[in-house]
Write an enzyme that holds these catalytic residues in place. Structure first.
Site, PDB file in Angstrom:
ATOM      1  N   ARG A 147       0.576  -1.161  -0.104  1.00 42.58           N
ATOM      2  CA  ARG A 147      -0.028  -0.207   0.104  1.00 42.58           C
ATOM      3  C   ARG A 147       1.138   1.357   0.092  1.00 42.58           C
ATOM      4  NH1 ARG A 147      -2.013   0.877   4.154  1.00 42.58           N
ATOM      5  NH2 ARG A 147      -1.566  -0.921   5.425  1.00 42.58           N
TER       6      ARG A 147
ATOM      7  N   LYS B  26      -8.706  -2.174   1.207  1.00 42.63           N
ATOM      8  CA  LYS B  26      -8.902  -1.559   1.846  1.00 42.63           C
ATOM      9  C   LYS B  26      -8.975   0.080   1.922  1.00 42.63           C
ATOM     10  CE  LYS B  26      -6.073  -3.462   5.391  1.00 42.63           C
ATOM     11  NZ  LYS B  26      -6.623  -5.000   5.563  1.00 42.63           N
TER      12      LYS B  26
ATOM     13  N   HIS C  48     -10.034  -3.751  12.980  1.00 44.59           N
ATOM     14  CA  HIS C  48      -8.775  -4.373  11.781  1.00 44.59           C
ATOM     15  C   HIS C  48      -8.444  -6.160  12.855  1.00 44.59           C
ATOM     16  CE1 HIS C  48      -4.733  -4.629   9.346  1.00 44.59           C
ATOM     17  NE2 HIS C  48      -5.915  -4.623   9.168  1.00 44.59           N
TER      18      HIS C  48
ATOM     19  N   SER D 185      -1.052  -5.382   9.838  1.00 42.32           N
ATOM     20  CA  SER D 185      -1.376  -5.630   8.395  1.00 42.32           C
ATOM     21  C   SER D 185       0.223  -6.786   8.390  1.00 42.32           C
ATOM     22  CB  SER D 185      -0.998  -4.601   7.084  1.00 42.32           C
ATOM     23  OG  SER D 185      -2.370  -4.078   7.101  1.00 42.32           O
TER      24      SER D 185
ATOM     25  N   LYS E 286      -2.921 -12.126  11.734  1.00 40.78           N
ATOM     26  CA  LYS E 286      -4.528 -12.160  11.982  1.00 40.78           C
ATOM     27  C   LYS E 286      -4.979 -13.891  10.947  1.00 40.78           C
ATOM     28  CE  LYS E 286      -5.270  -8.141   9.811  1.00 40.78           C
ATOM     29  NZ  LYS E 286      -3.978  -7.833  10.330  1.00 40.78           N
ATOM     30  N   THR E 287      -4.398 -13.725   9.625  1.00 36.31           N
ATOM     31  CA  THR E 287      -4.920 -14.490   8.925  1.00 36.31           C
ATOM     32  C   THR E 287      -4.135 -16.186   9.000  1.00 36.31           C
ATOM     33  OG1 THR E 287      -4.572 -13.075   7.124  1.00 36.31           O
ATOM     34  CG2 THR E 287      -4.942 -15.459   6.285  1.00 36.31           C
TER      35      THR E 287
ATOM     36  N   ASP F  64      -9.721 -10.862   8.797  1.00 36.83           N
ATOM     37  CA  ASP F  64      -9.121  -9.209   8.583  1.00 36.83           C
ATOM     38  C   ASP F  64      -9.896  -8.184   8.613  1.00 36.83           C
ATOM     39  OD1 ASP F  64      -6.651  -7.546   7.517  1.00 36.83           O
ATOM     40  OD2 ASP F  64      -7.827  -6.704   5.782  1.00 36.83           O
TER      41      ASP F  64
ATOM     42  N   ARG G 130       1.031 -12.194  -1.666  1.00 42.21           N
ATOM     43  CA  ARG G 130       0.178 -12.207  -1.588  1.00 42.21           C
ATOM     44  C   ARG G 130      -1.004 -13.159  -1.567  1.00 42.21           C
ATOM     45  NH1 ARG G 130      -2.307  -9.681   3.011  1.00 42.21           N
ATOM     46  NH2 ARG G 130      -0.322  -7.930   3.351  1.00 42.21           N
TER      47      ARG G 130
HETATM   48  N1  LIG Z   1       4.395 -17.017  15.137  1.00 38.92           N
HETATM   49  C1  LIG Z   1       3.150 -17.036  14.153  1.00 38.92           C
HETATM   50  N2  LIG Z   1       2.485 -16.238  14.205  1.00 38.92           N
HETATM   51  C2  LIG Z   1       1.292 -16.144  13.467  1.00 38.92           C
HETATM   52  N3  LIG Z   1       2.299 -15.946  11.857  1.00 38.92           N
HETATM   53  C3  LIG Z   1       2.816 -16.595  11.783  1.00 38.92           C
HETATM   54  C4  LIG Z   1       3.983 -16.611  12.929  1.00 38.92           C
HETATM   55  N4  LIG Z   1       5.246 -17.175  12.664  1.00 38.92           N
HETATM   56  C5  LIG Z   1       5.357 -16.973  10.969  1.00 38.92           C
HETATM   57  N5  LIG Z   1       3.772 -16.192  10.808  1.00 38.92           N
HETATM   58  C6  LIG Z   1       4.755 -15.720   9.226  1.00 38.92           C
HETATM   59  O1  LIG Z   1       3.821 -14.277   9.364  1.00 38.92           O
HETATM   60  C7  LIG Z   1       2.582 -14.055   8.653  1.00 38.92           C
HETATM   61  C8  LIG Z   1       1.614 -13.499   9.085  1.00 38.92           C
HETATM   62  O2  LIG Z   1       0.710 -13.077   7.890  1.00 38.92           O
HETATM   63  P1  LIG Z   1      -0.702 -13.257   7.910  1.00 38.92           P
HETATM   64  O3  LIG Z   1      -1.244 -14.404   9.040  1.00 38.92           O
HETATM   65  O4  LIG Z   1      -0.858 -12.584   6.818  1.00 38.92           O
HETATM   66  O5  LIG Z   1      -1.023 -11.787   8.564  1.00 38.92           O
HETATM   67  P2  LIG Z   1      -2.125 -10.445   8.788  1.00 38.92           P
HETATM   68  O6  LIG Z   1      -3.628 -11.364   8.188  1.00 38.92           O
HETATM   69  O7  LIG Z   1      -2.268 -10.211   9.985  1.00 38.92           O
HETATM   70  O8  LIG Z   1      -2.162  -9.484   7.459  1.00 38.92           O
HETATM   71  C9  LIG Z   1       2.636 -14.962   7.731  1.00 38.92           C
HETATM   72  O9  LIG Z   1       3.249 -15.047   5.972  1.00 38.92           O
HETATM   73  C10 LIG Z   1       3.079 -16.167   8.267  1.00 38.92           C
HETATM   74  O10 LIG Z   1       3.418 -17.467   8.002  1.00 38.92           O
HETATM   75  C1  LIG Z   2      -3.474  -6.265   2.867  1.00 37.71           C
HETATM   76  C2  LIG Z   2      -3.419  -5.748   4.283  1.00 37.71           C
HETATM   77  O1  LIG Z   2      -3.459  -5.410   5.126  1.00 37.71           O
HETATM   78  P1  LIG Z   2      -3.561  -7.789   5.608  1.00 37.71           P
HETATM   79  O2  LIG Z   2      -2.061  -7.354   5.875  1.00 37.71           O
HETATM   80  O3  LIG Z   2      -3.911  -6.602   7.331  1.00 37.71           O
HETATM   81  O4  LIG Z   2      -4.111  -7.663   4.904  1.00 37.71           O
HETATM   82  C3  LIG Z   2      -3.035  -4.299   3.625  1.00 37.71           C
HETATM   83  O5  LIG Z   2      -2.055  -3.736   4.411  1.00 37.71           O
HETATM   84  O6  LIG Z   2      -2.085  -4.038   2.333  1.00 37.71           O
END
Ligand SMILES: Nc1ncnc2c1ncn2[C@@H]1O[C@H](COP(=O)(O)OP(=O)(O)O)[C@@H](O)[C@H]1O
Ligand SMILES: C=C(OP(=O)(O)O)C(=O)O
Length: 466
Positions: free
Chosen positions: A87, A232, A251, A269, A273-274, A288, A353
């Site tokens: 972003r 977003k 968020h 971000s 979370k995911t 998210d 992503r």
């Molecule tokens: N202990 C952990 N807990 C959560 N994610 C982790 C951890 N260690 C490494 N990761 C990595 O960190 C990243 C977290 O990304 P994601 O869950 O997509 O974030 P968000 O949804 O908050 O944007 C992933 O690539 C995941 O594999």
């Molecule tokens: C998609 C985004 O957020 P998130 O990683 O929380 O999905 C972003 O910040 O561009």
């Protein structure tokens, strides 16, 4: 001789089209769009519009119009967003105008850089001129918010099939009947990302601009093709509209346990979370963006957008298996010959992503709605190793951490962030706030007290200096 050959070619083409007609709903008709108030005001008059195409058709269009897009061995489609792979928060502008300016958080620390109505109109007109100039454009009509009383109609107008496919995955998909009676959208995104902003337009600081007008209920994107700007953007407008109606937007990821115990995972971000809300033992409500209203929680979106750098089937099997036909891989590397994805490839960005519909996660809770949360978890990605791995928080501590939002920006999610960088991001998502952080925080405190919710702080970064 030449004439005969030409005639033959014409006949063959006609025959070919005839054969394809029954399965090709090509939907090139622009009437629905020309009847739309937003399109009329903006002067949108495209030659051909492809609206809510089937996945296979979007695949075909993407392969036809996007030279660098390819289908990979799992069946997912891999596209690249070129220069911007995260972003661009410094290029985000909100129109400052009388009907909403008193509501918005401006000034020091705020993500809402102002622009005036005229600059917005110039950018909208530039985006629309670009879209009108193209041989065809793509529209995806869908909804935000699973709770029926909060459902909001969103129209995405874009140049690239991959963007339409992305929003097909990320919004809530209408049924054919709902699409038929969709009518006027309540919010429109004009994504002219392949075309730059004019850096000499007032308020512009670069050739990228993401402009939100709450009065027009429109978002205009110029000069960035990172698809995350669209999702977003929808989140930002929900962060305005929902609190106005007494519904708290957050968020956060969200899942639910066997005894209907809901957990919300707040995090900036890329902080987990995911990954953490996608849990085989706990059905997924969303990864998210959520709202917490009088009846409980609901997801804003219809899909997930997982970070997939270093993704491994053994560690995150649910996400890995979701990467199949229909999933958009953004800026992910793959072998040009075998089409096998290399999730360790960070040549384009660390912020690779995968975007997939939420039902690609086998235990997703559909509709994505749940009762009031029992637990909230603040995910703090601590770059300095100061915080302990797990802490139970009092209400006051939860508020302190929620408002200060100490965490780290992880590499790539924002332009210019190359490695984890400590930050204070109010509400663990300062970039998307529209009202002052205190508005969200006080709503959260009230809801936690009313529903007896417990708060936890979990450090997903580094601990003990390690
Ligand atoms: N202990 C952990 N807990 C959560 N994610 C982790 C951890 N260690 C490494 N990761 C990595 O960190 C990243 C977290 O990304 P994601 O869950 O997509 O974030 P968000 O949804 O908050 O944007 C992933 O690539 C995941 O594999
Ligand atoms: C998609 C985004 O957020 P998130 O990683 O929380 O999905 C972003 O910040 O561009």
């Amino acid at each position: 001789m030449k004439v005969v050959k030409l005639l033959k070619a014409k006949q063959i083409r006609r025959h070919f089209y005839k054969m394809r007609e029954p399965c090709d709903v090509s939907q090139g008709n622009a009437d629905f769009l020309l009847a739309c108030r937003h399109a009329q005001e903006a002067g949108l008059k495209p030659r051909i519009v492809y609206r809510n195409l089937a996945l296979s058709q979007l695949y075909e269009m993407a392969l036809k119009f996007e030279p660098d897009t390819a289908v990979v061995s799992s069946g997912a489609i891999a596209a690249i967003s070129y220069e911007k792979t995260g972003r661009s928060p410094k290029d985000k502008r909100v129109v400052r105008e009388p009907s909403t300016e008193g509501d918005i958080w401006w000034g020091n620390g705020s993500p809402n850089y102002p622009m005036d109505e005229r600059a917005f109109m110039l950018n909208r007109s530039r985006a629309v001129d670009y879209l009108n100039f193209l041989p065809s454009i793509f529209v995806f009509d869908g909804y935000a918010n699973w709770e029926p009383s909060a459902r909001t109609k969103i129209r995405v107008v874009c140049a690239r099939p991959y963007h339409a496919l992305f929003m097909h995955n990320m919004l809530i998909r209408p049924t054919p009947e709902e699409l038929q009676s969709f009518g006027e959208p309540e919010f429109v995104i004009y994504n002219a990302g392949p075309f730059p902003a004019n850096r000499y337009t007032s308020f512009m600081t670069s050739s990228t601009s993401v402009d939100l007008s709450l009065a027009h209920r429109e978002l205009v994107i110029l000069g960035t093709q990172y698809a995350g700007e669209m999702k977003k953007g929808v989140f930002t407008i929900m962060h305005y509209l929902m609190p106005k109606r007494g519904i708290l937007s957050l968020h956060s990821g969200c899942n639910v346990g066997a005894s209907e115990d809901v957990t919300l995972f707040f995090g900036l971000s890329g902080t987990g979370k995911t990954t953490l809300s996608t849990d085989p033992r706990r059905p997924l409500i969303g990864d998210d963006e959520h709202c917490w209203g009088d009846g409980g929680v609901f997801n804003i979106e219809g899909g997930c957008y997982a970070k997939c750098i270093n993704l491994q089937a053994s560690k995150e099997p649910e996400i890995y298996q979701a990467i199949r036909f229909g999933t958009v891989l953004e800026n992910v590397g793959f072998d040009r010959r075998t089409r096998v994805v290399d999730f360790d490839d960070n040549k384009l960005t660390e912020n690779t992503r995968a975007s997939y519909p939420i039902d690609y996660i086998s235990n997703a809770r559909i509709p994505c709605i749940g009762p009031h949360p029992k637990n909230i978890i603040l995910l703090c990605c601590d770059a300095f190793g100061v915080l302990p791995p797990v802490s139970k928080l009092s209400l006051e501590q939860a508020m302190y951490h929620f408002i200060s939002g100490y965490t780290a920006k992880v590499a790539g999610t924002e332009v210019g962030i190359l490695e984890p960088e400590a930050t204070f991001s109010a509400c663990f998502g300062s970039a998307f706030l529209v009202w002052h952080p205190m508005k969200y925080a006080s709503m959260l405190a009230d809801k936690m007290v009313e529903h007896g919710t417990t708060a936890w702080l979990i450090n997903t970064g580094w601990t003990g200096g390690g």
